[in-house]
Write a protein that holds these residues in place. Structure first.
Motif, PDB file in Angstrom:
ATOM      1  N   CYS A   1      -5.487   3.466  -4.545  1.00 34.95           N
ATOM      2  CA  CYS A   1      -4.083   3.584  -4.551  1.00 34.95           C
ATOM      3  C   CYS A   1      -2.450   2.592  -5.231  1.00 34.95           C
ATOM      4  CB  CYS A   1      -3.659   3.605  -3.269  1.00 34.95           C
ATOM      5  SG  CYS A   1      -3.943   5.207  -1.863  1.00 34.95           S
TER       6      CYS A   1
ATOM      7  N   CYS B   1      -5.810  -1.299  -1.638  1.00 38.16           N
ATOM      8  CA  CYS B   1      -7.109   0.297  -1.841  1.00 38.16           C
ATOM      9  C   CYS B   1      -7.156  -0.091  -3.242  1.00 38.16           C
ATOM     10  CB  CYS B   1      -6.594   1.465  -0.845  1.00 38.16           C
ATOM     11  SG  CYS B   1      -6.781   3.099  -2.194  1.00 38.16           S
TER      12      CYS B   1
ATOM     13  N   HIS C   1       0.828  -1.083   0.499  1.00 41.58           N
ATOM     14  CA  HIS C   1       0.281  -0.252   0.062  1.00 41.58           C
ATOM     15  C   HIS C   1       1.245   1.169   0.125  1.00 41.58           C
ATOM     16  CE1 HIS C   1      -2.529   3.371   2.469  1.00 41.58           C
ATOM     17  NE2 HIS C   1      -2.895   2.611   0.816  1.00 41.58           N
TER      18      HIS C   1
ATOM     19  N   VAL D   1      -4.827   7.510   2.518  1.00 39.61           N
ATOM     20  CA  VAL D   1      -4.613   8.354   1.491  1.00 39.61           C
ATOM     21  C   VAL D   1      -5.356   9.465   0.950  1.00 39.61           C
ATOM     22  CG1 VAL D   1      -2.685   8.081   0.257  1.00 39.61           C
ATOM     23  CG2 VAL D   1      -2.117   7.123   1.901  1.00 39.61           C
ATOM     24  N   CYS D   2      -6.674   8.039   0.328  1.00 41.74           N
ATOM     25  CA  CYS D   2      -7.438   8.627  -0.997  1.00 41.74           C
ATOM     26  C   CYS D   2      -8.474   8.311  -0.296  1.00 41.74           C
ATOM     27  CB  CYS D   2      -6.984   8.346  -2.008  1.00 41.74           C
ATOM     28  SG  CYS D   2      -7.789   5.764  -1.792  1.00 41.74           S
TER      29      CYS D   2
ATOM     30  N   CYS E   1      -9.352   4.306   3.143  1.00 42.53           N
ATOM     31  CA  CYS E   1      -7.867   4.153   2.773  1.00 42.53           C
ATOM     32  C   CYS E   1      -7.051   5.775   3.856  1.00 42.53           C
ATOM     33  CB  CYS E   1      -7.852   4.163   1.694  1.00 42.53           C
ATOM     34  SG  CYS E   1      -5.850   4.593   0.865  1.00 42.53           S
TER      35      CYS E   1
HETATM   36 ZN   LIG Z   1      -5.707   4.355  -1.117  1.00 39.71          ZN
END
Ligand SMILES: [Zn+2]
Length: 213
Positions: free
Chosen positions: A196, A193, A111, A175-176, A173
């Protein structure tokens, strides 16, 4: 081999009842210390050795390099992947290729590197190898840092807190914001994810498609 601090509460006087729980072994040490060993997944392969030298344990003698060792540089990592025809998820988890990475941290590393777990190891570009190497070092380095000084009994809960995708199916997620998905892999499952790691496309679940055939 593990050196574990004594736990504060003594182990229960009665042995645990055998059942479907993950508890595989309860070790009580002279002096009141002890620890539990648990095992998840369908294949039970836990083994316990009592030896004077760790190299007497076959599983330790055949271990690949320690990814956090000082000499383990980007080129050493690249050499492990070169000519490797398996999917990267399986390679990272193979203890004879590289030591100490299990199901959880291979998910976290992939990830962090923004790589599909199903990508063939030999198909990585030079740049992707560098990215993955950096993800290995940073993910494991952070995990070791977080675990430092945490008592044996609290390690599992601490580990879970630090995971971004592993065991987080259905959660966003970090991050996103996309939804973390799960797919079967070998004898268990992995989490990733889509945005990602796989260009937004969910990976086909082989277990599911086999059932539908
Ligand atoms: Zn993500």
């Amino acid at each position: 081999w593990l050196v574990l601090p004594s736990r504060k509460t003594p182990p229960p006087p009665h042995p645990p009842r055998p059942g479907k729980g993950p508890l595989a072994l309860r070790v009580s040490l002279v002096g009141g210390g002890g620890f539990d060993l648990t095992e998840a997944g369908t294949q039970k392969r836990l083994a316990v050795y009592v030896v004077r030298d760790p190299q007497e344990v076959p599983g330790i003698a055949r271990l690949g390099p320690d990814p956090l060792a000082e000499g383990f540089d980007r080129d050493a990592f690249a050499a492990l992947l070169a000519g490797e025809r398996r999917q990267i998820k399986g390679v990272l988890r193979d203890q004879s290729v590289i030591a100490g990475i299990g199901n959880a941290y291979s998910d976290e590393i992939l990830h962090a590197a923004r790589v599909s777990p199903f990508k063939l190891a030999a198909s990585f570009t030079e740049e992707q190898v560098t990215q993955l190497y950096e993800a290995v070092r940073s993910t494991l380095g952070e995990a070791v840092g977080r675990a430092h000084g945490v008592s044996a009994g609290a390690l599992k809960a601490e580990k879970k807190l630090g995971l971004r995708v592993h065991g987080r199916t259905g959660e966003p997620c970090p991050v996103c914001g996309d939804t973390v998905r799960s797919v079967s892999f070998a004898d268990s499952s992995l989490e990733y994810c889509p945005t990602c790691q796989t260009g937004g496309k969910p990976l086909a679940d082989r277990r599911l498609s086999r059932l539908l055939k």
